[in-house]
Enzyme design. Structure first.
Site, PDB file in Angstrom:
ATOM      1  N   LYS A 151       0.855  -1.201   0.000  1.00  0.00           N
ATOM      2  CA  LYS A 151       0.000   0.000   0.000  1.00  0.00           C
ATOM      3  C   LYS A 151       0.890   1.249   0.000  1.00  0.00           C
ATOM      4  O   LYS A 151       1.934   1.250  -0.651  1.00  0.00           O
ATOM      5  CB  LYS A 151      -0.975  -0.041   1.181  1.00  0.00           C
ATOM      6  CG  LYS A 151      -1.733  -1.377   1.225  1.00  0.00           C
ATOM      7  CD  LYS A 151      -2.907  -1.399   2.148  1.00  0.00           C
ATOM      8  CE  LYS A 151      -3.578  -2.772   2.077  1.00  0.00           C
ATOM      9  NZ  LYS A 151      -4.770  -2.882   2.883  1.00  0.00           N
ATOM     10  N   HIS A 167      -8.604  -2.557  -6.149  1.00  0.00           N
ATOM     11  CA  HIS A 167      -8.551  -2.777  -4.694  1.00  0.00           C
ATOM     12  C   HIS A 167      -9.666  -1.962  -4.021  1.00  0.00           C
ATOM     13  O   HIS A 167      -9.970  -0.851  -4.445  1.00  0.00           O
ATOM     14  CB  HIS A 167      -7.178  -2.374  -4.143  1.00  0.00           C
ATOM     15  CG  HIS A 167      -6.975  -2.829  -2.735  1.00  0.00           C
ATOM     16  ND1 HIS A 167      -7.536  -2.169  -1.659  1.00  0.00           N
ATOM     17  CD2 HIS A 167      -6.333  -3.895  -2.223  1.00  0.00           C
ATOM     18  CE1 HIS A 167      -7.217  -2.814  -0.547  1.00  0.00           C
ATOM     19  NE2 HIS A 167      -6.490  -3.869  -0.862  1.00  0.00           N
ATOM     20  N   GLU A 175     -11.280 -10.354  -1.424  1.00  0.00           N
ATOM     21  CA  GLU A 175     -10.950  -9.677  -0.169  1.00  0.00           C
ATOM     22  C   GLU A 175     -12.228  -9.063   0.410  1.00  0.00           C
ATOM     23  O   GLU A 175     -12.600  -7.945   0.036  1.00  0.00           O
ATOM     24  CB  GLU A 175      -9.940  -8.551  -0.420  1.00  0.00           C
ATOM     25  CG  GLU A 175      -8.608  -9.017  -0.945  1.00  0.00           C
ATOM     26  CD  GLU A 175      -7.518  -7.970  -0.720  1.00  0.00           C
ATOM     27  OE1 GLU A 175      -6.519  -8.309  -0.094  1.00  0.00           O
ATOM     28  OE2 GLU A 175      -7.691  -6.827  -1.139  1.00  0.00           O
TER      29      GLU A 175
HETATM   30  P1  PGA Z   1      -4.535  -6.887   5.176  1.00  0.00           P
HETATM   31  O1  PGA Z   1      -4.739  -6.175   3.751  1.00  0.00           O
HETATM   32  O2  PGA Z   1      -3.728  -8.128   4.946  1.00  0.00           O
HETATM   33  O3  PGA Z   1      -3.779  -5.847   5.986  1.00  0.00           O
HETATM   34  O4  PGA Z   1      -5.877  -7.166   5.721  1.00  0.00           O
HETATM   35  C1  PGA Z   1      -5.017  -6.928   2.594  1.00  0.00           C
HETATM   36  C2  PGA Z   1      -5.266  -5.993   1.445  1.00  0.00           C
HETATM   37  O5  PGA Z   1      -5.890  -4.929   1.649  1.00  0.00           O
HETATM   38  O6  PGA Z   1      -4.856  -6.283   0.308  1.00  0.00           O
END
Ligand code: PGA
Length: 239
Positions: free
Chosen positions: A10, A87, A159
């Protein structure tokens, strides 16, 4: 088939820290996705290593008057192979819609990149009991008119938004429930693409729960956010 582990850094790391973490990750069998700014330097830092390079987004065109955007063709030339698209953070905070995501997928494929299309439902959708309809709709819109030559040309990441670690009161989905959704997504994607693509799970994956997700036949790999920022934690997930 080998499971695929993708790290989504990110916008969490300052430039110098991205480089440092990339150097640590050199030998891992995984894909790391730093921010655009550090991509070129990370590409140099991991040269000759085992780890592969991914990006977190790309432009919907190869070359255009598009202020602030990054060409998928230039990403490919830099050594990027995978690109995360759609995303939920971009959909929700930057109002990215399915039309633009669809164009980005087309542009990424044309440049020889492997799009990692993210889909996932909000907590309200889950509470209303309409997750399958919602995800089916996201898939149909994002993949409309998309043609892939091989099943390896595109990945989907499921996700659930309420399971992403940065969301308030986030909790991971149970691996068996994730596997059930993956089976549904696999069927729907096959109807649209006429090919069976691989499906990754993402949302609060850590070294403690990663083995349970990876043990599921329906789960072809993981998209890891927060836990990928800690080298020993990410290394444990990869091994
Ligand atoms: P996380 O994020 O593993 O911190 O939950 C996953 C993502 O947003 O791709």
């Amino acid at each position: 088939m080998k499971k695929i582990i993708i790290a989504n850094w990110k916008m969490k790391l300052p430039y110098a820290d991205s480089l440092k973490l990339a150097r640590s990750c050199r030998r891992l069998e995984a894909v790391i996705c730093p921010d655009h700014l550090s991509l070129a330097a990370v590409a140099g830092a991991i040269k000759g290593g085992r780890v592969r390079l991914g990006a977190q987004d790309c432009a919907p065109e190869e070359r255009a008057a598009l202020t602030g955007e990054v060409s998928p063709a230039d990403l490919r030339k830099l050594g990027v192979r995978h690109v995360i698209l759609g995303h939920s953070e971009r959909r929700q905070q930057l109002h990215e819609n399915s039309i633009i995501i669809n164009r980005k997928i087309q542009a990424a494929l044309a440049a020889g990149l492997i799009p990692v299309l993210c889909v996932g439902e909000k907590a309200e959708v889950k509470r209303a009991g309409i997750t399958a309809e919602y995800i089916g709709d996201e898939l149909r819109r994002a993949l409309k008119g998309i043609k892939i030559a091989s099943p390896h040309d595109l990945l989907i990441a499921y996700e659930p938004i309420w399971a992403i670690s940065t969301v308030r009161k986030a909790k991971p989905l149970a691996p068996a429930a994730a596997a059930q959704m993956h089976a549904f997504i696999r069927r729907e994607a096959k109807k649209i693409l006429s090919r069976e693509v691989r499906i990754l799970y993402g949302g609060s994956v850590r070294s403690e729960n990663a083995p349970a997700f990876l043990a599921e036949k329906e789960i072809d790999g993981l998209l890891v956010g927060a836990a990928s920022l800690d080298y020993s934690e990410f290394k444990a997930i990869c091994s």
